[in-house]
Design a protein around this motif. Structure first.
Motif, PDB file in Angstrom:
ATOM      1  N   GLU A   6       0.831  -1.205   0.000  1.00 38.42           N
ATOM      2  CA  GLU A   6       0.000   0.000   0.000  1.00 38.42           C
ATOM      3  C   GLU A   6       0.869   1.259   0.000  1.00 38.42           C
ATOM      4  OE1 GLU A   6      -4.093  -1.246   2.286  1.00 38.42           O
ATOM      5  OE2 GLU A   6      -2.237  -1.185   3.480  1.00 38.42           O
ATOM      6  N   ILE A   7       1.986   1.221   0.720  1.00 37.33           N
ATOM      7  CA  ILE A   7       2.901   2.367   0.725  1.00 37.33           C
ATOM      8  C   ILE A   7       3.509   2.551  -0.656  1.00 37.33           C
ATOM      9  CG2 ILE A   7       5.098   3.242   1.636  1.00 37.33           C
ATOM     10  CD1 ILE A   7       4.288   1.997   4.350  1.00 37.33           C
ATOM     11  N   ILE A   8       3.924   1.458  -1.287  1.00 34.93           N
ATOM     12  CA  ILE A   8       4.498   1.548  -2.635  1.00 34.93           C
ATOM     13  C   ILE A   8       3.464   2.103  -3.605  1.00 34.93           C
ATOM     14  CG2 ILE A   8       5.318   0.159  -4.594  1.00 34.93           C
ATOM     15  CD1 ILE A   8       6.804  -1.581  -2.480  1.00 34.93           C
ATOM     16  N   LYS A  12       3.735   5.637  -5.721  1.00 40.89           N
ATOM     17  CA  LYS A  12       3.593   5.685  -7.185  1.00 40.89           C
ATOM     18  C   LYS A  12       2.604   6.758  -7.614  1.00 40.89           C
ATOM     19  CE  LYS A  12       3.629   1.763  -9.551  1.00 40.89           C
ATOM     20  NZ  LYS A  12       3.358   0.373  -9.952  1.00 40.89           N
ATOM     21  N   GLN A  13       1.673   7.124  -6.733  1.00 42.52           N
ATOM     22  CA  GLN A  13       0.650   8.122  -7.050  1.00 42.52           C
ATOM     23  C   GLN A  13       1.167   9.552  -6.865  1.00 42.52           C
ATOM     24  OE1 GLN A  13      -3.083   7.101  -6.987  1.00 42.52           O
ATOM     25  NE2 GLN A  13      -2.434   5.007  -7.267  1.00 42.52           N
ATOM     26  N   ILE A  14       2.360   9.686  -6.305  1.00 45.16           N
ATOM     27  CA  ILE A  14       2.911  11.007  -6.019  1.00 45.16           C
ATOM     28  C   ILE A  14       3.864  11.382  -7.159  1.00 45.16           C
ATOM     29  CG2 ILE A  14       4.315  12.348  -4.396  1.00 45.16           C
ATOM     30  CD1 ILE A  14       3.208  10.432  -2.194  1.00 45.16           C
ATOM     31  N   PRO A  15       3.546  12.437  -7.915  1.00 44.05           N
ATOM     32  CA  PRO A  15       4.371  12.809  -9.066  1.00 44.05           C
ATOM     33  C   PRO A  15       5.864  12.977  -8.731  1.00 44.05           C
ATOM     34  CG  PRO A  15       2.334  14.060  -9.086  1.00 44.05           C
ATOM     35  CD  PRO A  15       2.371  13.303  -7.778  1.00 44.05           C
ATOM     36  N   LEU A  16       6.162  13.332  -7.515  1.00 49.25           N
ATOM     37  CA  LEU A  16       7.552  13.484  -7.086  1.00 49.25           C
ATOM     38  C   LEU A  16       8.363  12.218  -7.352  1.00 49.25           C
ATOM     39  CD1 LEU A  16       9.569  15.294  -5.464  1.00 49.25           C
ATOM     40  CD2 LEU A  16       8.722  14.168  -3.411  1.00 49.25           C
ATOM     41  N   PHE A  17       7.714  11.067  -7.266  1.00 50.61           N
ATOM     42  CA  PHE A  17       8.419   9.788  -7.423  1.00 50.61           C
ATOM     43  C   PHE A  17       8.098   9.098  -8.752  1.00 50.61           C
ATOM     44  CE2 PHE A  17       7.961  10.353  -2.773  1.00 50.61           C
ATOM     45  CZ  PHE A  17       9.304  10.534  -2.495  1.00 50.61           C
ATOM     46  N   GLY A  24      13.521   0.813  -6.244  1.00 49.39           N
ATOM     47  CA  GLY A  24      13.638   2.168  -5.694  1.00 49.39           C
ATOM     48  C   GLY A  24      12.449   2.529  -4.825  1.00 49.39           C
ATOM     49  N   LEU A  25      11.244   2.205  -5.299  1.00 50.56           N
ATOM     50  CA  LEU A  25      10.049   2.463  -4.495  1.00 50.56           C
ATOM     51  C   LEU A  25      10.060   1.629  -3.226  1.00 50.56           C
ATOM     52  CD1 LEU A  25       7.339   2.655  -7.292  1.00 50.56           C
ATOM     53  CD2 LEU A  25       8.153   4.542  -5.855  1.00 50.56           C
ATOM     54  N   LYS A  26      10.532   0.410  -3.319  1.00 51.41           N
ATOM     55  CA  LYS A  26      10.632  -0.460  -2.140  1.00 51.41           C
ATOM     56  C   LYS A  26      11.583   0.154  -1.126  1.00 51.41           C
ATOM     57  CE  LYS A  26      10.581  -4.278   0.413  1.00 51.41           C
ATOM     58  NZ  LYS A  26      11.087  -3.826   1.684  1.00 51.41           N
TER      59      LYS A  26
END
Length: 158
Positions: A6-8, A12-17, A24-26
């Motif tokens: 859920e955090i990942i 992913k929904q945040i344009p910053l990332f 990387g997301l992990k």
């Protein structure tokens, strides 16, 4: 409490990332801390020292300044948005206050973890530059509008 997946998904929904994928997301999900705030709760106050930035998963957060005893709204940050990054970049006190407008779930990213993410994914820095540019343009528009209002008041006042 949010699961790692859920955090990942939230990241992913945040344009910053947007430029960060997979592992990387992990890695970022491993260092963020979940924080729940109730309606009306102060996340931080103007002039506080800031070591963290905040990513909004759900709910919304009002960014405001106190001017002559009045709260002046600067922005409302909704899911997918973030705030508090200025203090972790320039190491200066907070320039505004942040208060939740709803029950809100935030992901909290510490200064050193943010810097590591930027080193690993330089496109994050460009996303921050874009947000700074957008906010600066909005501030320019507000200044122009206030200057025009002041000019009209001065003309109308004998």
């Amino acid at each position: 409490m949010l699961s790692v997946m859920e955090i990942i998904i939230a990241l992913k929904q945040i344009p910053l990332f947007a430029s960060v994928h997979g592992e990387g997301l992990k890695r970022i999900s491993d260092v963020v801390r979940e924080k729940h705030v109730v309606t009306g709760e102060i996340v931080f106050a103007e002039r506080d020292l800031g070591e963290e930035m905040y990513l909004v998963c759900d709910g919304k957060v009002l960014i405001y300044q106190e001017v002559a005893g009045q709260q002046v709204k600067l922005d409302v940050i909704e899911p997918g948005g973030y705030f508090g990054e200025m203090s972790i970049i320039d190491e200066q006190p907070r320039s505004a206050s942040a208060r939740s407008e709803d029950e809100t779930t935030l992901l909290v990213l510490h200064r050193e973890d943010f810097r590591s993410a930027v080193e690993d994914y330089p496109d994050i820095a460009f996303a921050v530059f874009q947000a700074f540019s957008r906010r600066l343009r909005q501030a320019d528009d507000r200044i122009r509008s206030l200057a025009e209002q002041l000019r009209r008041i001065q003309i109308e006042t004998p």
